[in-house]
Write a protein that holds these residues in place. Structure first.
Motif, PDB file in Angstrom:
ATOM      1  N   THR A  19       0.862  -1.180   0.000  1.00 38.97           N
ATOM      2  CA  THR A  19       0.000   0.000   0.000  1.00 38.97           C
ATOM      3  C   THR A  19       0.895   1.227   0.000  1.00 38.97           C
ATOM      4  N   GLU A  20       0.341   2.361  -0.365  1.00 36.69           N
ATOM      5  CA  GLU A  20       1.117   3.586  -0.336  1.00 36.69           C
ATOM      6  C   GLU A  20       1.380   3.996   1.107  1.00 36.69           C
ATOM      7  N   ARG A  21       2.532   4.593   1.305  1.00 32.80           N
ATOM      8  CA  ARG A  21       2.850   5.097   2.637  1.00 32.80           C
ATOM      9  C   ARG A  21       1.970   6.298   2.933  1.00 32.80           C
ATOM     10  N   PRO A  22       1.601   6.481   4.168  1.00 32.77           N
ATOM     11  CA  PRO A  22       0.807   7.663   4.499  1.00 32.77           C
ATOM     12  C   PRO A  22       1.648   8.922   4.307  1.00 32.77           C
ATOM     13  N   ARG A  23       1.019   9.976   3.837  1.00 31.24           N
ATOM     14  CA  ARG A  23       1.720  11.232   3.608  1.00 31.24           C
ATOM     15  C   ARG A  23       2.061  11.879   4.950  1.00 31.24           C
ATOM     16  N   ARG A  24       3.200  12.550   4.953  1.00 36.78           N
ATOM     17  CA  ARG A  24       3.594  13.259   6.167  1.00 36.78           C
ATOM     18  C   ARG A  24       2.640  14.418   6.414  1.00 36.78           C
ATOM     19  N   PRO A  25       2.363  14.726   7.653  1.00 35.82           N
ATOM     20  CA  PRO A  25       1.466  15.851   7.949  1.00 35.82           C
ATOM     21  C   PRO A  25       2.061  17.161   7.456  1.00 35.82           C
ATOM     22  N   GLY A  26       1.209  18.043   6.970  1.00 34.20           N
ATOM     23  CA  GLY A  26       1.650  19.349   6.518  1.00 34.20           C
ATOM     24  C   GLY A  26       2.074  19.401   5.071  1.00 34.20           C
ATOM     25  N   ARG A  27       2.109  18.281   4.385  1.00 37.23           N
ATOM     26  CA  ARG A  27       2.500  18.281   2.976  1.00 37.23           C
ATOM     27  C   ARG A  27       1.288  18.528   2.104  1.00 37.23           C
ATOM     28  N   ARG A  28       1.539  19.149   0.959  1.00 37.41           N
ATOM     29  CA  ARG A  28       0.451  19.416   0.038  1.00 37.41           C
ATOM     30  C   ARG A  28       0.009  18.125  -0.629  1.00 37.41           C
ATOM     31  N   PRO A  29      -1.249  18.035  -1.024  1.00 32.61           N
ATOM     32  CA  PRO A  29      -1.698  16.836  -1.722  1.00 32.61           C
ATOM     33  C   PRO A  29      -1.046  16.738  -3.100  1.00 32.61           C
ATOM     34  N   THR A  30      -0.980  15.542  -3.625  1.00 28.20           N
ATOM     35  CA  THR A  30      -0.389  15.311  -4.926  1.00 28.20           C
ATOM     36  C   THR A  30      -1.217  15.999  -5.999  1.00 28.20           C
ATOM     37  N   ALA A  37       2.448  20.580 -12.650  1.00 24.87           N
ATOM     38  CA  ALA A  37       3.072  19.948 -11.484  1.00 24.87           C
ATOM     39  C   ALA A  37       3.057  18.422 -11.607  1.00 24.87           C
ATOM     40  N   ALA A  38       1.973  17.880 -12.146  1.00 22.68           N
ATOM     41  CA  ALA A  38       1.896  16.432 -12.336  1.00 22.68           C
ATOM     42  C   ALA A  38       2.898  15.979 -13.398  1.00 22.68           C
ATOM     43  N   TYR A  39       3.075  16.801 -14.438  1.00 25.23           N
ATOM     44  CA  TYR A  39       4.062  16.491 -15.476  1.00 25.23           C
ATOM     45  C   TYR A  39       5.451  16.387 -14.849  1.00 25.23           C
ATOM     46  N   LYS A  40       5.804  17.354 -13.989  1.00 25.56           N
ATOM     47  CA  LYS A  40       7.107  17.331 -13.318  1.00 25.56           C
ATOM     48  C   LYS A  40       7.233  16.121 -12.398  1.00 25.56           C
ATOM     49  N   ARG A  41       6.127  15.750 -11.740  1.00 30.41           N
ATOM     50  CA  ARG A  41       6.146  14.581 -10.863  1.00 30.41           C
ATOM     51  C   ARG A  41       6.425  13.316 -11.666  1.00 30.41           C
ATOM     52  N   HIS A  42       5.785  13.205 -12.848  1.00 33.93           N
ATOM     53  CA  HIS A  42       6.029  12.042 -13.710  1.00 33.93           C
ATOM     54  C   HIS A  42       7.512  11.963 -14.090  1.00 33.93           C
ATOM     55  N   ILE A  43       8.091  13.101 -14.457  1.00 36.72           N
ATOM     56  CA  ILE A  43       9.506  13.133 -14.833  1.00 36.72           C
ATOM     57  C   ILE A  43      10.370  12.722 -13.634  1.00 36.72           C
ATOM     58  N   ARG A  44      10.093  13.329 -12.478  1.00 41.68           N
ATOM     59  CA  ARG A  44      10.896  13.079 -11.277  1.00 41.68           C
ATOM     60  C   ARG A  44      10.843  11.613 -10.845  1.00 41.68           C
ATOM     61  N   ASN A  45       9.666  10.986 -10.971  1.00 48.37           N
ATOM     62  CA  ASN A  45       9.494   9.604 -10.523  1.00 48.37           C
ATOM     63  C   ASN A  45       9.695   8.576 -11.630  1.00 48.37           C
ATOM     64  N   HIS A  46      10.149   9.037 -12.797  1.00 49.83           N
ATOM     65  CA  HIS A  46      10.387   8.151 -13.951  1.00 49.83           C
ATOM     66  C   HIS A  46       9.127   7.374 -14.318  1.00 49.83           C
ATOM     67  N   ARG A  54       1.164  16.140 -20.552  1.00 53.51           N
ATOM     68  CA  ARG A  54       2.027  16.676 -21.609  1.00 53.51           C
ATOM     69  C   ARG A  54       1.420  17.954 -22.190  1.00 53.51           C
ATOM     70  N   ALA A  55       0.096  17.945 -22.435  1.00 53.17           N
ATOM     71  CA  ALA A  55      -0.576  19.123 -22.989  1.00 53.17           C
ATOM     72  C   ALA A  55      -0.559  20.279 -21.989  1.00 53.17           C
ATOM     73  N   ALA A  56      -0.772  19.981 -20.712  1.00 53.24           N
ATOM     74  CA  ALA A  56      -0.763  21.032 -19.690  1.00 53.24           C
ATOM     75  C   ALA A  56       0.615  21.675 -19.593  1.00 53.24           C
ATOM     76  N   ASN A  57       1.674  20.870 -19.680  1.00 53.41           N
ATOM     77  CA  ASN A  57       3.022  21.419 -19.609  1.00 53.41           C
ATOM     78  C   ASN A  57       3.335  22.250 -20.844  1.00 53.41           C
ATOM     79  N   HIS A  60       1.558  25.563 -20.432  1.00 57.50           N
ATOM     80  CA  HIS A  60       2.229  26.372 -19.415  1.00 57.50           C
ATOM     81  C   HIS A  60       3.514  26.978 -19.986  1.00 57.50           C
ATOM     82  N   SER A  61       4.291  26.183 -20.722  1.00 52.36           N
ATOM     83  CA  SER A  61       5.546  26.669 -21.297  1.00 52.36           C
ATOM     84  C   SER A  61       5.293  27.773 -22.317  1.00 52.36           C
TER      85      SER A  61
END
Length: 111
Positions: A19-30, A37-46, A54-57, A60-61
Motif C-alpha cells: 500500500t502507499e505510505r501515508p503522507r507526512r502531515p503538513g504536505r500538500r496533496p499530490t 506539477a503532475a508532469y514534473k512529478r512524472h519526470i521526477r518519478n520516472h 504533456r498538454a498542460a506542460n 504552461h511553457s
C-alpha cells in the motif's frame, strides 16, 4: 507463528510495499494529472507521461515564454554570456550564439 498486533501488521504491509505510505502531515496533496506539477512529478518519478499532463506542460511553457518583454530594456547582447542571461530574464528562448557563449564561459573558455 505469533499473532501480530494491528500496528505491527500495518508496518509490515507498508514495508512490503502493498500500500502507499501515508503522507507526512503538513504536505500538500499530490497534484492531479493534467497539470504542469503532475508532469514534473512524472519526470521526477520516472513514470510514463500521459497526454493530459504533456498538454498542460506545453500550454504552461507557451504562456511562460509568451510574456511580453519590457519595452524600456536595452537590446540583448547576442553572442555573449550576458546575452544568455538577458534571454532568461526576459523569458525569451535562447538563440544559438548566446547559448554557445554561455557554454564556453561555463566550461572555462571565454571570461
Amino acid at each position: 507463528m505469533p499473532e501480530l498486533t494491528d500496528a505491527q501488521l500495518d508496518q509490515l504491509i507498508i514495508a512490503l510495499g502493498l500500500t502507499e505510505r501515508p503522507r507526512r502531515p503538513g504536505r500538500r496533496p499530490t497534484a492531479p494529472c493534467g497539470t504542469p506539477a503532475a508532469y514534473k512529478r512524472h519526470i521526477r518519478n520516472h513514470e510514463p507521461i500521459d497526454d493530459a499532463c504533456r498538454a498542460a506542460n506545453a500550454k504552461h511553457s507557451s504562456e511562460y515564454y509568451a510574456a511580453a518583454p519590457k519595452a524600456d530594456l536595452p537590446p540583448i547582447a547576442h553572442g555573449t554570456p550576458q546575452g544568455a542571461r538577458q534571454h532568461w530574464y526576459r523569458k525569451v528562448p535562447i538563440c544559438g550564439p548566446c547559448r554557445d557563449a554561455y557554454n564556453a564561459r561555463r566550461n572555462g573558455g571565454v571570461k
